[in-house]
Design a protein around this motif. Structure first.
Motif, PDB file in Angstrom:
ATOM      1  N   LEU A   5       0.412  -2.282   2.741  1.00  0.00           N
ATOM      2  CA  LEU A   5      -1.038  -2.486   2.639  1.00  0.00           C
ATOM      3  C   LEU A   5      -1.579  -1.918   1.335  1.00  0.00           C
ATOM      4  O   LEU A   5      -2.465  -2.513   0.709  1.00  0.00           O
ATOM      5  N   GLY A   6      -1.049  -0.776   0.919  1.00  0.00           N
ATOM      6  CA  GLY A   6      -1.459  -0.206  -0.365  1.00  0.00           C
ATOM      7  C   GLY A   6      -1.107  -1.111  -1.531  1.00  0.00           C
ATOM      8  O   GLY A   6      -1.910  -1.307  -2.454  1.00  0.00           O
ATOM      9  N   VAL A   7       0.090  -1.677  -1.493  1.00  0.00           N
ATOM     10  CA  VAL A   7       0.520  -2.593  -2.549  1.00  0.00           C
ATOM     11  C   VAL A   7      -0.366  -3.827  -2.568  1.00  0.00           C
ATOM     12  O   VAL A   7      -0.788  -4.292  -3.638  1.00  0.00           O
ATOM     13  N   VAL A   8      -0.665  -4.363  -1.410  1.00  0.00           N
ATOM     14  CA  VAL A   8      -1.512  -5.557  -1.321  1.00  0.00           C
ATOM     15  C   VAL A   8      -2.915  -5.254  -1.842  1.00  0.00           C
ATOM     16  O   VAL A   8      -3.505  -6.058  -2.579  1.00  0.00           O
ATOM     17  N   MET A   9      -3.454  -4.085  -1.503  1.00  0.00           N
ATOM     18  CA  MET A   9      -4.783  -3.716  -1.996  1.00  0.00           C
ATOM     19  C   MET A   9      -4.795  -3.572  -3.512  1.00  0.00           C
ATOM     20  O   MET A   9      -5.705  -4.078  -4.183  1.00  0.00           O
ATOM     21  N   LEU A  10      -3.801  -2.903  -4.061  1.00  0.00           N
ATOM     22  CA  LEU A  10      -3.750  -2.729  -5.511  1.00  0.00           C
ATOM     23  C   LEU A  10      -3.597  -4.070  -6.233  1.00  0.00           C
ATOM     24  O   LEU A  10      -4.251  -4.315  -7.246  1.00  0.00           O
ATOM     25  N   ARG A  11      -2.731  -4.935  -5.714  1.00  0.00           N
ATOM     26  CA  ARG A  11      -2.553  -6.249  -6.325  1.00  0.00           C
ATOM     27  C   ARG A  11      -3.855  -7.048  -6.273  1.00  0.00           C
ATOM     28  O   ARG A  11      -4.237  -7.701  -7.233  1.00  0.00           O
ATOM     29  N   SER A  12      -4.564  -6.969  -5.161  1.00  0.00           N
ATOM     30  CA  SER A  12      -5.830  -7.693  -5.025  1.00  0.00           C
ATOM     31  C   SER A  12      -6.892  -7.140  -5.971  1.00  0.00           C
ATOM     32  O   SER A  12      -7.668  -7.900  -6.554  1.00  0.00           O
ATOM     33  N   TRP A  13      -6.943  -5.814  -6.136  1.00  0.00           N
ATOM     34  CA  TRP A  13      -7.895  -5.216  -7.066  1.00  0.00           C
ATOM     35  C   TRP A  13      -7.615  -5.671  -8.496  1.00  0.00           C
ATOM     36  O   TRP A  13      -8.529  -6.007  -9.238  1.00  0.00           O
ATOM     37  N   VAL A  14      -6.349  -5.666  -8.860  1.00  0.00           N
ATOM     38  CA  VAL A  14      -5.985  -6.106 -10.209  1.00  0.00           C
ATOM     39  C   VAL A  14      -6.342  -7.578 -10.396  1.00  0.00           C
ATOM     40  O   VAL A  14      -6.910  -7.962 -11.421  1.00  0.00           O
ATOM     41  N   GLN A  15      -6.036  -8.389  -9.416  1.00  0.00           N
ATOM     42  CA  GLN A  15      -6.335  -9.820  -9.512  1.00  0.00           C
ATOM     43  C   GLN A  15      -7.839 -10.052  -9.652  1.00  0.00           C
ATOM     44  O   GLN A  15      -8.283 -10.807 -10.514  1.00  0.00           O
ATOM     45  N   ILE A 100       3.457 -14.796 -11.691  1.00  0.00           N
ATOM     46  CA  ILE A 100       4.267 -13.696 -11.160  1.00  0.00           C
ATOM     47  C   ILE A 100       3.450 -12.783 -10.253  1.00  0.00           C
ATOM     48  O   ILE A 100       3.937 -12.332  -9.217  1.00  0.00           O
ATOM     49  N   MET A 101       2.204 -12.491 -10.605  1.00  0.00           N
ATOM     50  CA  MET A 101       1.400 -11.581  -9.785  1.00  0.00           C
ATOM     51  C   MET A 101       1.119 -12.175  -8.410  1.00  0.00           C
ATOM     52  O   MET A 101       1.294 -11.508  -7.387  1.00  0.00           O
ATOM     53  N   ILE A 102       0.695 -13.413  -8.355  1.00  0.00           N
ATOM     54  CA  ILE A 102       0.311 -14.025  -7.088  1.00  0.00           C
ATOM     55  C   ILE A 102       1.545 -14.565  -6.355  1.00  0.00           C
ATOM     56  O   ILE A 102       1.484 -14.916  -5.180  1.00  0.00           O
ATOM     57  N   PHE A 103       2.666 -14.553  -7.039  1.00  0.00           N
ATOM     58  CA  PHE A 103       3.977 -14.913  -6.498  1.00  0.00           C
ATOM     59  C   PHE A 103       4.265 -14.162  -5.192  1.00  0.00           C
ATOM     60  O   PHE A 103       4.845 -14.700  -4.260  1.00  0.00           O
ATOM     61  N   SER A 104       3.826 -12.900  -5.150  1.00  0.00           N
ATOM     62  CA  SER A 104       4.164 -12.043  -4.016  1.00  0.00           C
ATOM     63  C   SER A 104       3.182 -12.145  -2.853  1.00  0.00           C
ATOM     64  O   SER A 104       3.342 -11.437  -1.854  1.00  0.00           O
ATOM     65  N   PHE A 105       2.187 -13.011  -2.930  1.00  0.00           N
ATOM     66  CA  PHE A 105       1.199 -13.097  -1.855  1.00  0.00           C
ATOM     67  C   PHE A 105       1.834 -13.523  -0.536  1.00  0.00           C
ATOM     68  O   PHE A 105       1.690 -12.848   0.488  1.00  0.00           O
ATOM     69  N   ALA A 106       2.529 -14.650  -0.547  1.00  0.00           N
ATOM     70  CA  ALA A 106       3.155 -15.143   0.685  1.00  0.00           C
ATOM     71  C   ALA A 106       4.228 -14.175   1.169  1.00  0.00           C
ATOM     72  O   ALA A 106       4.415 -13.991   2.379  1.00  0.00           O
ATOM     73  N   VAL A 107       4.911 -13.543   0.233  1.00  0.00           N
ATOM     74  CA  VAL A 107       5.967 -12.594   0.578  1.00  0.00           C
ATOM     75  C   VAL A 107       5.384 -11.400   1.318  1.00  0.00           C
ATOM     76  O   VAL A 107       5.932 -10.959   2.338  1.00  0.00           O
ATOM     77  N   GLN A 113       4.157  -9.403   8.779  1.00  0.00           N
ATOM     78  CA  GLN A 113       4.432  -9.953  10.104  1.00  0.00           C
ATOM     79  C   GLN A 113       5.792  -9.512  10.619  1.00  0.00           C
ATOM     80  O   GLN A 113       5.979  -9.331  11.820  1.00  0.00           O
ATOM     81  N   SER A 114       6.754  -9.323   9.729  1.00  0.00           N
ATOM     82  CA  SER A 114       8.075  -8.874  10.188  1.00  0.00           C
ATOM     83  C   SER A 114       8.054  -7.397  10.582  1.00  0.00           C
ATOM     84  O   SER A 114       8.843  -6.974  11.421  1.00  0.00           O
ATOM     85  N   TYR A 115       7.165  -6.612   9.973  1.00  0.00           N
ATOM     86  CA  TYR A 115       7.065  -5.196  10.340  1.00  0.00           C
ATOM     87  C   TYR A 115       6.442  -5.004  11.711  1.00  0.00           C
ATOM     88  O   TYR A 115       6.717  -4.033  12.393  1.00  0.00           O
ATOM     89  N   MET A 116       5.582  -5.932  12.111  1.00  0.00           N
ATOM     90  CA  MET A 116       4.887  -5.810  13.394  1.00  0.00           C
ATOM     91  C   MET A 116       4.964  -7.125  14.153  1.00  0.00           C
ATOM     92  O   MET A 116       3.938  -7.764  14.401  1.00  0.00           O
ATOM     93  N   PRO A 117       6.158  -7.565  14.539  1.00  0.00           N
ATOM     94  CA  PRO A 117       6.286  -8.893  15.158  1.00  0.00           C
ATOM     95  C   PRO A 117       5.581  -9.004  16.506  1.00  0.00           C
ATOM     96  O   PRO A 117       5.194 -10.096  16.908  1.00  0.00           O
TER      97      PRO A 117
END
Length: 125
Positions: A5-15, A100-107, A113-117
Motif C-alpha cells: 500500500l505504501g508503494v502504491v501510494m508513493l507511485r500514485s503521488w509521483v504520477q 514503466i511507472m504505470i507498468f506496475s499498476f495491474a501488478v 488480491q493474492s495477499y488477501m484472497p
C-alpha cells in the motif's frame, strides 16, 4: 500488505505530481512550446495505458515482485533523463517513464488480491 500500500501510494503521488507539474516544468524550465505540453502528457498517459496492458502478462511470466521492483527502479533514471534532455528525446524519455511507472499498476492490484484472497471484493453486498 502495508508495504504494498505504501508503494502504491508513493507511485500514485509521483504520477499525479508529474501530471500536475510537468507542463509547468516543460514550459518554464525547458523553454518548451506551451501548445506542446498537452502532447507531452498525452504521450505519458498513452504509454501508461500500454504499460498496464503489457505489465500483467509479464508479471505472470517473471513474477509480481520482480516486475514491481523493475518498474520502481527504472522510473527514476528515466525521469532524470527526461529532465536533462530536450527536444524529441524529452518526449521519448517521458513516454518510457510513463510506460514503466504505470507498468506496475495491474501488478500491484494482483499482488494485493493474492495477499488477501479471502477478502477479494470485500465488503460483501
Amino acid at each position: 500488505m502495508s508495504l504494498l500500500l505504501g508503494v502504491v501510494m508513493l507511485r500514485s503521488w509521483v504520477q499525479m505530481g508529474l501530471l500536475t507539474f510537468i507542463p509547468f516544468y516543460f514550459i518554464n524550465h525547458m523553454k518548451g512550446d506551451p501548445m506542446q505540453a498537452g502532447n507531452l502528457l498525452f504521450a505519458f498517459l498513452t504509454a501508461g495505458t500500454l504499460g498496464t496492458l503489457i505489465g500483467g502478462p509479464l508479471a505472470d511470466r517473471f513474477g509480481y515482485k520482480k516486475i514491481l521492483l523493475f518498474s520502481l527502479g527504472l522510473t527514476s533514471p528515466l525521469l532524470f533523463l527526461f529532465m536533462t534532455t530536450s527536444g524529441a528525446w524529452s518526449y521519448v524519455w517521458f513516454f518510457l517513464a510513463g510506460f514503466i511507472m504505470i507498468f506496475s499498476f495491474a501488478v500491484s492490484m494482483a499482488m494485493g488480491q493474492s495477499y488477501m484472497p479471502q477478502n477479494v471484493g470485500w465488503p460483501p453486498a
